[in-house]
Scaffold this active site. Structure first.
Site, PDB file in Angstrom:
ATOM      1  N   ASP A  10       0.789  -1.187   0.175  1.00 46.77           N
ATOM      2  CA  ASP A  10      -0.006   0.012   0.092  1.00 46.77           C
ATOM      3  C   ASP A  10       0.980   1.286   0.042  1.00 46.77           C
ATOM      4  O   ASP A  10       1.739   1.337   0.883  1.00 46.77           O
ATOM      5  CB  ASP A  10      -1.013   0.172   1.239  1.00 46.77           C
ATOM      6  CG  ASP A  10      -2.113  -0.999   1.185  1.00 46.77           C
ATOM      7  OD1 ASP A  10      -2.109  -1.736  -0.001  1.00 46.77           O
ATOM      8  OD2 ASP A  10      -2.652  -1.220   2.162  1.00 46.77           O
ATOM      9  N   ASP A 127     -15.184  -3.943  -2.296  1.00 43.61           N
ATOM     10  CA  ASP A 127     -14.765  -3.465  -0.936  1.00 43.61           C
ATOM     11  C   ASP A 127     -15.917  -3.097   0.147  1.00 43.61           C
ATOM     12  O   ASP A 127     -16.501  -2.296  -0.411  1.00 43.61           O
ATOM     13  CB  ASP A 127     -13.766  -2.221  -0.922  1.00 43.61           C
ATOM     14  CG  ASP A 127     -12.593  -2.321  -1.992  1.00 43.61           C
ATOM     15  OD1 ASP A 127     -11.857  -3.392  -1.923  1.00 43.61           O
ATOM     16  OD2 ASP A 127     -12.207  -1.417  -2.712  1.00 43.61           O
TER      17      ASP A 127
END
Length: 237
Positions: A10, A127
């Protein structure tokens, strides 16, 4: 068939970080993204999952030069998400050699995503927070439920579905396997589990699933909860 392992990076301001349940304020910096990418490659990884966190919030790529360097400096098969919401950016990443992950735009314009998947390597990121799909870097919550969204892509050219339970992400509390399997069954598309991966025992459960094809490993690696090199060797084809 061996479970595909996707080590995760990330990206926040060029650094490899991890969040807790998607909260940007919780970002913990671990180091240089390129160093981790090369390390994953040395361990035997074939795949790499990258999320441009700044890009997800901004709505357009923010860590482009770092991602480009990682792709150019390794042989890893990279998939990239975060702020990719038009064909120009899709084309940009795919020309670098990456598969693009479309999340927010998939909830708003699934027809566009299906058209893009006909011409480019596309994955859809689903998500979910409490059953509802979250967008804009998980800051906003839509009224669309994950099951309804995935059904839009049945029979499409989308290469992969990435299922992330936001309430588990970065919490080391275990993948939401039942939910991921239900999404995989509904779509019939190669499905990658994400969010909350906790340890080796879970890998064997995932590997036995007839529906789940891959798993994203992030915080468990960064917090030394798993020996990634051993895992990659065990699950190598």
């Amino acid at each position: 068939m061996a479970l595909d392992i996707y080590p995760a990076i990330d990206l926040k301001e060029g650094k490899a970080v991890r969040l807790f349940k998607g909260d940007m304020q919780s970002a913990k910096v671990y180091g240089e993204a390129l160093d981790f990418a090369k390390s994953f490659e040395d361990m035997g990884a074939k795949f790499l999952h990258i999320v441009d966190l700044d890009g997800a919030i901004a709505g357009n790529p923010q860590n482009l030069k770092y991602i480009e360097t990682i792709i150019a400096s390794t042989t890893l098969q990279v998939q990239v998400g975060g702020g990719i919401r038009d064909e120009e950016r899709i084309k940009l990443y795919t020309q670098m050699g990456a598969r693009v992950i479309l999340g927010s735009i998939a909830t708003q314009n699934w027809d566009f995503v299906k058209v893009m998947a006909e011409s480019y390597p596309v994955a859809v990121g689903i998500d979910s927070r409490n059953g509802k799909v979250a967008t804009q870097g998980w800051v906003e919550e839509s009224q669309l439920d994950s099951q309804s969204l995935v059904e839009k892509f049945v029979g499409s050219a989308v290469q992969a579905i990435i299922c992330t339970d936001i309430n588990r992400d970065g919490a080391l509390s275990g993948i939401n396997i039942d939910w991921t399997e239900s999404i995989a069954q509904s779509s019939g598309i190669y499905t990658i589990a994400s969010g909350g991966f906790a340890g080796v025992d879970e890998l064997h459960i995932l590997n036995e699933s007839p529906y789940i094809s891959g798993v994203i490993i992030g915080k468990a690696f960064y917090e030394d909860k798993i020996n990634l090199k051993e895992v990659l060797q065990f699950f190598r084809d």
